[in-house]
Design a protein around this motif. Structure first.
Motif, short mmCIF file in Angstrom:
data_model
loop_
_atom_site.label_atom_id
_atom_site.label_comp_id
_atom_site.label_asym_id
_atom_site.label_seq_id
_atom_site.Cartn_x
_atom_site.Cartn_y
_atom_site.Cartn_z
N LYS A 130 -9.32 -15.94 7.55
CA LYS A 130 -9.41 -15.61 5.89
C LYS A 130 -9.18 -14.03 6.01
O LYS A 130 -8.28 -13.62 5.11
CB LYS A 130 -10.57 -17.10 5.03
CG LYS A 130 -11.02 -16.02 4.46
CD LYS A 130 -9.75 -16.51 3.24
CE LYS A 130 -9.79 -16.11 2.14
NZ LYS A 130 -9.19 -17.15 0.84
N GLY A 131 -9.66 -13.75 6.57
CA GLY A 131 -10.28 -12.13 6.80
C GLY A 131 -8.61 -11.43 7.14
O GLY A 131 -7.87 -10.70 6.49
N MET A 132 -7.74 -12.44 7.80
CA MET A 132 -6.31 -11.63 7.75
C MET A 132 -5.49 -11.94 6.70
O MET A 132 -4.12 -10.94 6.80
CB MET A 132 -5.37 -12.25 9.57
CG MET A 132 -6.08 -11.47 10.83
SD MET A 132 -5.62 -9.90 11.10
CE MET A 132 -7.30 -8.74 10.15
N GLU A 133 -5.58 -12.59 6.05
CA GLU A 133 -4.95 -13.58 5.48
C GLU A 133 -5.32 -12.43 4.34
O GLU A 133 -4.34 -11.99 3.33
CB GLU A 133 -4.70 -14.87 4.92
CG GLU A 133 -4.44 -15.33 3.76
CD GLU A 133 -4.35 -16.13 3.08
OE1 GLU A 133 -4.00 -16.63 2.21
OE2 GLU A 133 -4.71 -17.37 3.63
N SER A 134 -6.24 -11.99 3.69
CA SER A 134 -7.29 -10.46 3.00
C SER A 134 -6.07 -9.58 3.61
O SER A 134 -5.57 -8.96 2.62
CB SER A 134 -8.50 -10.64 2.98
OG SER A 134 -8.74 -11.69 2.62
N ALA A 135 -6.38 -9.54 4.49
CA ALA A 135 -5.67 -8.56 4.99
C ALA A 135 -3.75 -8.06 5.02
O ALA A 135 -3.80 -6.66 4.18
CB ALA A 135 -5.56 -7.93 6.44
N LEU A 136 -3.46 -9.37 4.85
CA LEU A 136 -1.77 -9.46 4.59
C LEU A 136 -2.06 -8.88 2.93
O LEU A 136 -0.37 -8.25 2.20
CB LEU A 136 -1.29 -10.64 4.85
CG LEU A 136 0.03 -10.79 4.18
CD1 LEU A 136 1.11 -9.56 5.67
CD2 LEU A 136 0.66 -12.44 4.77
N GLY A 137 -2.86 -9.48 1.84
CA GLY A 137 -2.61 -9.40 0.48
C GLY A 137 -3.07 -7.61 -0.02
O GLY A 137 -2.30 -7.09 -0.20
N ILE A 138 -3.82 -7.05 1.15
CA ILE A 138 -4.35 -6.38 1.17
C ILE A 138 -2.74 -5.07 1.38
O ILE A 138 -2.42 -3.80 0.83
CB ILE A 138 -5.31 -4.85 1.40
CG1 ILE A 138 -6.29 -6.04 0.68
CG2 ILE A 138 -5.53 -3.76 1.68
CD1 ILE A 138 -7.50 -5.44 2.00
N ILE A 139 -2.40 -5.31 2.40
CA ILE A 139 -0.89 -4.32 2.56
C ILE A 139 0.57 -4.82 1.10
O ILE A 139 0.75 -3.75 0.95
CB ILE A 139 -0.14 -5.17 4.02
CG1 ILE A 139 -1.89 -4.83 5.14
CG2 ILE A 139 1.54 -4.44 4.11
CD1 ILE A 139 -1.17 -5.28 6.43
N VAL A 140 0.70 -5.82 0.88
CA VAL A 140 1.07 -6.32 0.50
C VAL A 140 0.66 -5.25 -1.65
O VAL A 140 1.89 -4.17 -1.64
CB VAL A 140 1.10 -7.25 -0.69
CG1 VAL A 140 2.44 -8.10 -1.89
CG2 VAL A 140 1.93 -8.37 0.74
N GLY A 141 -0.47 -4.99 -1.57
CA GLY A 141 -1.44 -4.72 -3.09
C GLY A 141 -0.93 -2.96 -2.69
O GLY A 141 -0.85 -2.31 -3.93
N LEU A 142 -1.12 -2.54 -1.37
CA LEU A 142 -0.99 -0.87 -1.46
C LEU A 142 0.54 -0.70 -1.71
O LEU A 142 0.97 0.34 -1.72
CB LEU A 142 -1.94 -1.30 -0.55
CG LEU A 142 -3.28 -0.59 -0.20
CD1 LEU A 142 -3.55 0.19 0.55
CD2 LEU A 142 -3.99 0.18 -1.19
N ALA A 143 1.28 -1.39 0.20
CA ALA A 143 2.63 -0.65 -0.54
C ALA A 143 3.57 -0.90 -1.61
O ALA A 143 4.79 -1.02 -1.49
CB ALA A 143 3.16 -1.22 0.83
N SER A 144 3.04 -1.82 -2.16
CA SER A 144 4.11 -2.15 -3.60
C SER A 144 4.08 -1.06 -4.30
O SER A 144 5.28 -0.71 -4.47
CB SER A 144 3.65 -3.45 -4.39
OG SER A 144 2.32 -3.06 -5.05
N LYS A 145 3.63 -0.02 -4.44
CA LYS A 145 3.20 1.09 -5.98
C LYS A 145 3.71 0.65 -6.23
O LYS A 145 4.20 1.58 -7.51
CB LYS A 145 4.55 1.85 -4.81
CG LYS A 145 3.81 2.30 -3.17
CD LYS A 145 2.89 3.50 -3.21
CE LYS A 145 2.66 4.34 -1.96
NZ LYS A 145 3.31 5.48 -1.57
N ALA A 146 3.35 -0.66 -6.76
CA ALA A 146 3.44 -0.87 -8.30
C ALA A 146 2.59 0.23 -9.61
O ALA A 146 1.75 0.10 -8.29
CB ALA A 146 3.52 -2.49 -8.45
N PRO A 147 3.06 0.69 -10.03
CA PRO A 147 1.84 1.62 -11.09
C PRO A 147 0.87 0.80 -11.68
O PRO A 147 0.13 1.37 -12.11
CB PRO A 147 3.41 0.98 -12.16
CG PRO A 147 4.76 1.29 -11.62
CD PRO A 147 4.28 -0.18 -11.03
N ILE A 148 0.97 -0.50 -11.65
CA ILE A 148 -0.37 -1.90 -11.88
C ILE A 148 -0.33 -2.33 -11.28
O ILE A 148 0.48 -3.34 -10.83
CB ILE A 148 -0.28 -2.02 -13.41
CG1 ILE A 148 0.32 -1.35 -14.33
CG2 ILE A 148 -1.05 -2.85 -13.88
CD1 ILE A 148 0.66 -2.36 -16.34
#
Length: 284
Positions: A130-148
């Motif tokens: 569960k922790g590693m899956e959360s880490a993957l989500g965090i990576i995608v969210g931050l690296a996306s550089k999405a304006p929102i």
């Protein structure tokens, strides 16, 4: 990107998940989206990200509806508590897919975070803890550089040190390049200092939208005898009050100095406690 929420409602059968909420987020900030379970936070975030339709009202991003609008959805990244990625994909394939979808994807940051969280690129999502899956989500969210960028309880399973690192990197990335970050969490005390503005939902309604610094400065607990406190709060905006053995404590919105000048005991109220008081079913 300007976010306008106009009379937004979402109904599931006989339950109103959201009921005619309206507000505007018109500049890049870190927003804390708070509320108890079932308050409507996740429903709002799914409508904002174009994943579901509202029952009535609308969310507009720069004047456009995000639903079925790829130009907008590639500017919005929603990372939920779980179920973000297909279970049979390998981590490296998840990252590759998202790098194609988000025009501002930061591959260097993604690789840095992979090393930080010691994530196995060749592992399938279904094999991750569960922790590693959360880490993957965090990576995608931050690296996306999405304006929102929207995080809905993104750290489930991460230990305290890993969460702390996430908060640090989030703040570093935000300071380097401002974007609208909406952060929904129950660990409010851990992250409340990051918030620049706070929104509190209660049973599908918006009960508070305020600058975080104003909340910290203008919300306080005042204590003294029942007579002293009752006299002080007569013309004040009172959130809640309680009494015991001839003494009273009132939670007040206003100027602290006046209470201090009258010799009353004054203490600040943590944002987490304020959220609890505001969403208490008996006093909401």
């Amino acid at each position: 990107m300007k976010i306008e929420v106009k009379e937004l409602s979402k109904k599931y059968r006989d339950k109103n998940a959201l009921h005619q909420i309206s507000f505007t987020l018109d500049e890049p900030k870190i927003y804390g989206l708070l509320g108890r379970n079932g308050a409507g936070k996740t429903t709002f975030m799914e409508i904002l990200s174009g994943q579901i339709l509202a029952s009535s009202g609308e969310v507009l991003i720069n004047g456009e509806n995000p639903f079925d609008n790829q130009k907008l959805t590639q500017s919005i990244c929603l990372i939920k508590e779980g179920q973000n990625f297909k279970k049979d994909l390998k981590v490296k394939h998840v990252l590759k897919i998202y790098s194609y979808f988000y025009p501002k994807w930061d591959e260097e940051l993604a690789q840095e975070l992979i090393r930080e969280y010691n994530l196995n690129l060749h592992a399938k999502v279904k094999t991750l803890s569960k922790g590693m899956e959360s880490a993957l989500g965090i990576i995608v969210g931050l690296a996306s550089k999405a304006p929102i960028t929207v995080f809905d309880e993104p750290y489930i399973g991460l230990d305290a040190a890993a969460r702390k690192k996430f908060y640090e990197i989030l703040l570093e990335e935000y300071e380097a390049e401002k974007r609208t970050i909406i952060f929904s969490t129950h660990l409010i005390d851990e992250v409340s200092l990051l918030f620049e503005e706070v929104l509190i939902f209660q049973e599908g309604s918006l009960v508070l939208k305020e600058e975080a610094e104003l909340l910290r400065n203008n919300t306080y607990a005042v204590s003294g005898t029942i007579e002293e406190v009752e006299a002080f709060i007569q013309d004040k905006e009172v959130i809640q009050k309680k009494q015991l053995a001839g003494m009273m404590t009132a939670y007040v919105y206003g100027e602290k100095q006046e209470a201090k000048n009258q010799g009353l005991n004054v203490e600040g109220i943590p944002i987490q406690d304020l959220m609890i008081y505001l969403t208490d079913r008996k006093g909401a």
